[in-house]
Structure formats: C-alpha cells, structure tokens
Design a protein around this motif. Structure first.
Motif, mmCIF file in Angstrom:
data_model
loop_
_atom_site.group_PDB
_atom_site.id
_atom_site.type_symbol
_atom_site.label_atom_id
_atom_site.label_comp_id
_atom_site.label_asym_id
_atom_site.label_seq_id
_atom_site.Cartn_x
_atom_site.Cartn_y
_atom_site.Cartn_z
ATOM 1 N N GLU A 38 97.001 -32.553 -64.949
ATOM 2 C CA GLU A 38 97.908 -32.993 -64.279
ATOM 3 C C GLU A 38 97.634 -32.931 -62.703
ATOM 4 O OE1 GLU A 38 101.284 -33.629 -64.908
ATOM 5 O OE2 GLU A 38 100.702 -33.513 -66.979
ATOM 6 N N PRO A 39 98.252 -34.293 -62.280
ATOM 7 C CA PRO A 39 97.982 -34.377 -60.728
ATOM 8 C C PRO A 39 98.562 -33.409 -59.979
ATOM 9 C CG PRO A 39 99.129 -36.316 -61.587
ATOM 10 C CD PRO A 39 99.003 -35.379 -62.764
ATOM 11 N N GLU A 40 97.904 -32.813 -58.765
ATOM 12 C CA GLU A 40 98.320 -32.099 -57.721
ATOM 13 C C GLU A 40 98.719 -32.888 -56.649
ATOM 14 O OE1 GLU A 40 97.161 -28.151 -57.860
ATOM 15 O OE2 GLU A 40 96.832 -28.297 -59.972
ATOM 16 N N GLY A 41 99.955 -33.220 -56.611
ATOM 17 C CA GLY A 41 100.467 -33.980 -55.461
ATOM 18 C C GLY A 41 99.893 -35.238 -55.716
ATOM 19 N N ARG A 42 99.069 -35.745 -54.500
ATOM 20 C CA ARG A 42 98.706 -37.151 -54.290
ATOM 21 C C ARG A 42 97.088 -36.994 -55.059
ATOM 22 N NH1 ARG A 42 100.924 -40.588 -51.318
ATOM 23 N NH2 ARG A 42 102.737 -40.130 -50.742
ATOM 24 N N VAL A 43 96.672 -35.830 -55.204
ATOM 25 C CA VAL A 43 95.225 -35.886 -55.962
ATOM 26 C C VAL A 43 95.372 -35.789 -57.502
ATOM 27 C CG1 VAL A 43 93.249 -34.397 -55.831
ATOM 28 C CG2 VAL A 43 94.719 -34.562 -53.721
ATOM 29 N N CYS A 44 94.630 -36.728 -58.036
ATOM 30 C CA CYS A 44 94.527 -36.689 -59.629
ATOM 31 C C CYS A 44 93.108 -36.339 -59.997
ATOM 32 C CB CYS A 44 94.606 -38.212 -60.106
ATOM 33 S SG CYS A 44 96.285 -38.792 -59.580
ATOM 34 N N PHE A 45 92.982 -35.874 -61.321
ATOM 35 C CA PHE A 45 91.672 -35.404 -61.825
ATOM 36 C C PHE A 45 91.316 -35.891 -63.033
ATOM 37 C CE2 PHE A 45 93.668 -32.236 -59.068
ATOM 38 C CZ PHE A 45 92.740 -31.442 -58.623
ATOM 39 N N ALA B 125 80.257 -33.306 -46.381
ATOM 40 C CA ALA B 125 79.426 -32.200 -45.918
ATOM 41 C C ALA B 125 78.799 -32.372 -44.508
ATOM 42 C CB ALA B 125 78.433 -31.792 -46.800
ATOM 43 N N ASP B 126 78.637 -33.685 -44.209
ATOM 44 C CA ASP B 126 78.247 -34.048 -42.815
ATOM 45 C C ASP B 126 79.543 -34.478 -42.010
ATOM 46 O OD1 ASP B 126 79.034 -36.378 -43.967
ATOM 47 O OD2 ASP B 126 77.108 -37.453 -43.926
ATOM 48 N N GLY B 127 80.503 -34.109 -42.157
ATOM 49 C CA GLY B 127 81.686 -34.203 -41.309
ATOM 50 C C GLY B 127 82.595 -35.173 -41.290
ATOM 51 N N ARG B 128 82.139 -36.197 -41.892
ATOM 52 C CA ARG B 128 82.907 -37.669 -42.089
ATOM 53 C C ARG B 128 84.333 -37.378 -42.568
ATOM 54 N NH1 ARG B 128 79.100 -41.564 -44.914
ATOM 55 N NH2 ARG B 128 78.302 -39.698 -45.833
ATOM 56 N N THR B 129 85.432 -38.080 -42.409
ATOM 57 C CA THR B 129 86.604 -38.018 -42.952
ATOM 58 C C THR B 129 87.069 -39.406 -43.377
ATOM 59 O OG1 THR B 129 87.747 -38.275 -40.864
ATOM 60 C CG2 THR B 129 87.200 -35.923 -41.787
ATOM 61 N N PHE B 130 87.534 -39.403 -44.627
ATOM 62 C CA PHE B 130 88.258 -40.605 -45.273
ATOM 63 C C PHE B 130 89.564 -40.290 -45.562
ATOM 64 C CE2 PHE B 130 83.651 -40.461 -45.880
ATOM 65 C CZ PHE B 130 83.268 -41.593 -45.339
ATOM 66 N N GLY B 131 90.424 -41.197 -45.237
ATOM 67 C CA GLY B 131 91.965 -41.173 -45.736
ATOM 68 C C GLY B 131 92.438 -42.267 -46.423
ATOM 69 N N ALA B 132 93.357 -41.927 -47.519
ATOM 70 C CA ALA B 132 94.119 -42.857 -48.394
ATOM 71 C C ALA B 132 95.318 -42.302 -48.930
ATOM 72 C CB ALA B 132 92.950 -43.222 -49.700
ATOM 73 N N ALA B 133 96.200 -43.182 -49.622
ATOM 74 C CA ALA B 133 97.292 -42.540 -50.126
ATOM 75 C C ALA B 133 97.314 -41.845 -51.326
ATOM 76 C CB ALA B 133 98.163 -43.718 -50.393
ATOM 77 N N ALA B 134 95.884 -42.013 -52.096
ATOM 78 C CA ALA B 134 95.980 -41.113 -53.217
ATOM 79 C C ALA B 134 94.495 -40.811 -53.658
ATOM 80 C CB ALA B 134 96.519 -41.775 -54.466
ATOM 81 N N ALA B 135 94.074 -39.691 -54.239
ATOM 82 C CA ALA B 135 92.791 -39.478 -54.514
ATOM 83 C C ALA B 135 92.520 -39.131 -55.935
ATOM 84 C CB ALA B 135 92.040 -38.351 -53.712
#
Ligand SMILES: Cc1cc2nc3c(=O)[nH]c(=O)nc-3n(C[C@H](O)[C@H](O)[C@H](O)COP(=O)(O)OP(=O)(O)OC[C@H]3O[C@@H](n4cnc5c(N)ncnc54)[C@H](O)[C@@H]3O)c2cc1C
Length: 438
Positions: free
Chosen positions: A397-404, A249-259
């Motif tokens: 089920e995962p949606e692409g690289r995003v798991c739940f 919410a405060d605008g920071r971004t973080f990247g990874a191969a999966a979430a």
C-alpha cells in the motif's frame, strides 16, 4: 511573496533495479517526468553482469535465471525488447551429495526414508495448492501455513535424515535456516511454478541472451529518466502538503508530487521516512529478512565437473557447471548459513570446492558479497513466519504520496526478477493515482 519554482519532476523513483526501472518506464509511457535516484554508480541493483576474474567470460553475480513460461512479466519484457533466451541444461544430471563429511554419489536417503520423502513431497504440494499466487497471501486463509519451515517439517513426523534433506532444499531457495523463514514463502514459490516441486531446482535454468544487463539497458533507454547515480537517499519527507522531498547522503534535495521507493526491504531501515512508516512496513524494516545466501563463481580444472554437488554438510551448499572457459570449467556455487564461508576468500573457496571434488584444481574465483553490500544487505527475501499472511497487502500500500515497489514485496514471484517487474508496474499505477488525486 515570490512563489518557489515548481518541481521539474512528477515522480521521484528511488532505486534503479528491475523494479525501479520498470516503474520509471511505465511512468514515462504515461507521459510523466521521472527522476531516478540510484545509490550505486551503475543500474541493475541485485543483478550484476561482470567479466569473471579478469577473463573474457561475463558472469552474473546476482539474479540470473528466468522461466518465462511461468513468469508473465519476464515474458512480456523479452517480447517488448526482442530479448532471447539461453536455455540451460535439462534432464537428470550426475549428482554428488554432500550430506556427510565425505561427499558421495549415493543418494543420501535409503529404505523407508524414500517413502517418507514421497509422503512429504505430496504434503508440501498439497499445501502449495492452497496458495493462489496471484493474490496477496493475507487475502487468503493461509495463517496456519505461515509457520517456520522447521515447524512445518516437524509436523510431518519424518526421520532426522529426511527432514535434513528437505530443509537443505529449502535453504537453497531461501539462503536462510529452516527456523527463520516461513514455509508459506516456499509454498508461494512452488505455487508460482504451477505447483511443481520438481521446478524447485529444474524450473529456473534459462538466462536472458546477453544477460540481465540487456534488460536493464533496454528498460533504462526506454524510460529515459533524468538519472542521478551515486545518489543514496537517506530521507523521504512528505510533511509539506502536496510534495515529497528526497534527501541524499551528500545533502542534495529533490522534490516531486509523488515518489516510488523500489528498494530491498533490508535497506528500508537506513532511510528516515517522515512521517514514519505504518506498522507493517515499520516491522519489516526493523526485522528485515534472513536470506544470507552467497553466490560464487569458480574456475575449476580437473573434476569430475559434469556433476551437480549439493549438501548441507558442506561449505558450498550447491556447486554446478555453467561454462567451459580456457579448457577448464566455470562453476557456480552457493553458500548459506550455518556455513561461515567467505566467498571473497579464494583459499576458503578452493577448500570448499575440494571437499566435493578432491582431484580438481581451483584456478580462480569471483563473487560479490551481497550480505556486506550496504545497498542490498542480503540476497532475495525469505520472509519470516507471520509476515506474508498478516502484512502482504499492507506492504504494497502507498503511504500518502510515497509508493513502494521492489521484488521483496511482489505478489507472485516474491524476491525474483519477475516479482521486481510486477511490483514496479503496480507502484507506477499507484503513483499515477496519487498524481490524479492531487
Ligand atoms: C545472489 C543472488 C542470486 C539471485 N538469483 C536470482 C535468479 O536466478 N532469478 C531471479 O529471478 N532472481 C534472482 N535473484 C533476485 C533478483 O536479483 C532480485 O529479486 C531483483 O534483482 C530485485 O530487483 P529490485 O529492483 O526489486 O531490487 P534491487 O535490484 O535491489 O534494486 C534496488 C536498487 O536500489 C538501490 N538502492 C539501495 N538503497 C538505496 C538508497 N538508499 N538510495 C538510492 N538507491 C538505493 C540499489 O543500489 C539497487 O540498485 C537473485 C538475487 C541475488 C542477490
């Protein structure tokens, strides 16, 4: 052209409740580098152990009771971290029934209604035996049972009083009115209790020694993720090949191969998923679940307080003693729609207690309003008719690289602490598969 720095994490876990922590711990066990983004200034999510209203006694404002003999994931964590169990009351207590305007100790059903109750409980248990709690409900032939509690009870042709009696127990387990949640959700819970109806109230009375915080701290210590508190995620974007980017919410971004998104389903709608969620998750994100249960702790002087109070005709659907504190009794209460009780209003709570215990004096009360909490938007899930028999697998089920993850989409203990742990373990395995396939 200069290559961008590679991401320092393999997996981003969004949500630091039991589910996200279990996922982070399992990923760490598998040698992955984990970033945990948690919107609050604390871990634990819908569990929250805190001193009661300025007193020394700590109380659980959210998830509390466990039953390791029915709950394999709870049992495994207790074993792994050497966490003990505080046993709750057993046996048949004294009751005060709040079905009519004036609560009474007389059982609310009589005569033929008792035979009806017996017949109805048999039919409910019979239906629960059709549910295999270890298999998602859409992979079993259960569509005919995925109807509202109201419709299921109507099919049993009971008197209005017997129907109301059973519906009230259902609301205690769901925080939702009988027309809004599915009997399949209730039958799944009963099946997880080894098909016991008795366990609906008697099966979950024990607590973790040291409270839920003990488990949260053990998992967090073991998982040792890079932790960002106060990091409310508003966007999960996987449009860039091979990468998921989470924006706070405060605008920071973080990247990874999966979430891994390990959040209550009622907050999914607050996150922009790019690309959009598939149809099953999008439907649940839009509709949410209807549990509006409130939990409140009340310090009561006088009584009688050695009594369990229960009834849909009162603002407090449930009220029972838990601790002795400073010569008075600390009781725990639950309130659900249609009662409009605001559990953060001490005067309203005192009136609600007085309806059951007119001679008691309420000294203090304390609650956390999970329904007004923007990072929960309700209690544990009470799935609507149709959801589980249609979408249970698709929700996991995962949606692409995003798991739940998240207790709300567990297989066995849907909405419970054991389900949170189970779903975290599954999501971690799914994330590892994403990393392997990369
Ligand atoms: C009043 C109450 C009583 C309960 N009683 C019991 C009980 O006795 N026994 C039992 O087994 N279960 C009980 N439960 C259910 C149990 O507490 C939950 O099933 C369990 O805690 C859910 O864990 P979770 O990790 O799936 O979700 P959560 O605990 O909700 O964790 C999700 C985390 O995500 C965070 N978050 C939310 N949105 C964002 C965002 N956008 N970005 C980053 N972080 C975010 C939240 O702050 C939270 O920390 C109860 C629940 C409540 C509310």
């Amino acid at each position: 052209m200069q290559r961008p720095d590679p991401d320092p994490f393999d997996v981003i876990v969004v949500g630091g409740g039991f589910s996200g922590l279990r996922a982070a711990r399992d990923l760490r066990d598998a040698g992955q580098r984990v970033l945990l983004l948690e919107g609050r200034d604390r871990l634990g999510g819908r569990t929250f152990l805190r001193p009661f209203a300025g007193h020394g006694q700590e109380v659980e404002l959210g998830g509390t009771w466990v039953a390791p003999r029915f709950q394999p994931h709870v049992a495994a964590e207790m074993d792994r971290y050497g966490i003990g169990l505080v046993e709750g009351q057993t046996g048949v207590p004294r009751w005060r029934w709040g079905f009519d305007a004036a609560p009474t100790s007389a059982f609310p059903l009589e005569g033929d209604e008792i035979y009806e109750l017996e017949r109805a409980v048999f039919r409910i248990m019979e239906a629960s035996h059709r549910v295999d709690p270890s298999v998602p409900r859409d992979r079993q032939d259960l569509g005919d049972l995925d109807v509202s509690v109201e419709r299921f009870l109507a099919g049993l042709r009971l008197s209005p009083r017997t129907t109301r009696f059973l519906a009230a127990w259902g609301t205690l387990g769901s925080g939702a009115p009988p027309e809004e949640w599915s009997i399949l959700n209730a039958l799944s819970l009963m099946a997880a209790f080894d098909h016991s109806a008795w366990a609906w109230w008697a099966g979950v009375v024990d607590k973790f020694a040291g409270g839920t915080r003990t488990v949260v701290e053990a998992l967090a210590r073991d998982a040792a993720p890079v932790l960002e508190l106060g990091a409310r995620v508003v966007r999960v974007d996987q449009r860039e090949p091979g990468r998921v980017v989470a924006t706070t919410a405060d605008g920071r971004t973080f990247g990874a191969a999966a979430a891994i998104v390990a959040l209550p389903v009622n907050v999914w709608r607050d996150i922009e998923f790019l690309p959009a969620l598939g149809p099953a998750k999008a439907t649940l994100a839009r509709d949410g679940h209807p549990n509006r249960m409130s939990k409140v702790w009340v310090l009561v002087d006088g009584g009688p307080t050695d009594t369990i109070c229960f009834g849909p005709g009162q603002d407090l659907l449930w009220l029972s003693p838990e601790y002795e504190l400073d010569g008075a009794t600390l009781m725990v209460g639950f309130s659900a729609p249609p009662s409009p009780l605001d559990v953060t209003d001490p005067d309203a709570v005192a009136r609600a207690v007085g309806a059951y215990l007119p001679n008691a004096r309420v000294l203090a009360s304390d609650a956390h309003d999970w329904n007004a909490d923007p990072l929960a938007r309700g209690g544990w899930p009470a799935h609507r008719p149709g959801t589980l028999s249609r979408d249970a697998s698709a929700l996991q089920e995962p949606e692409g690289r995003v798991c739940f993850g998240g207790a709300d989409i567990a297989t066995r203990w849907i909405g419970w602490l054991d389900g949170a742990l189970e779903s975290g373990a599954r999501a971690a395995q799914q994330a590892l598969a994403v990393l392997r396939d990369a």
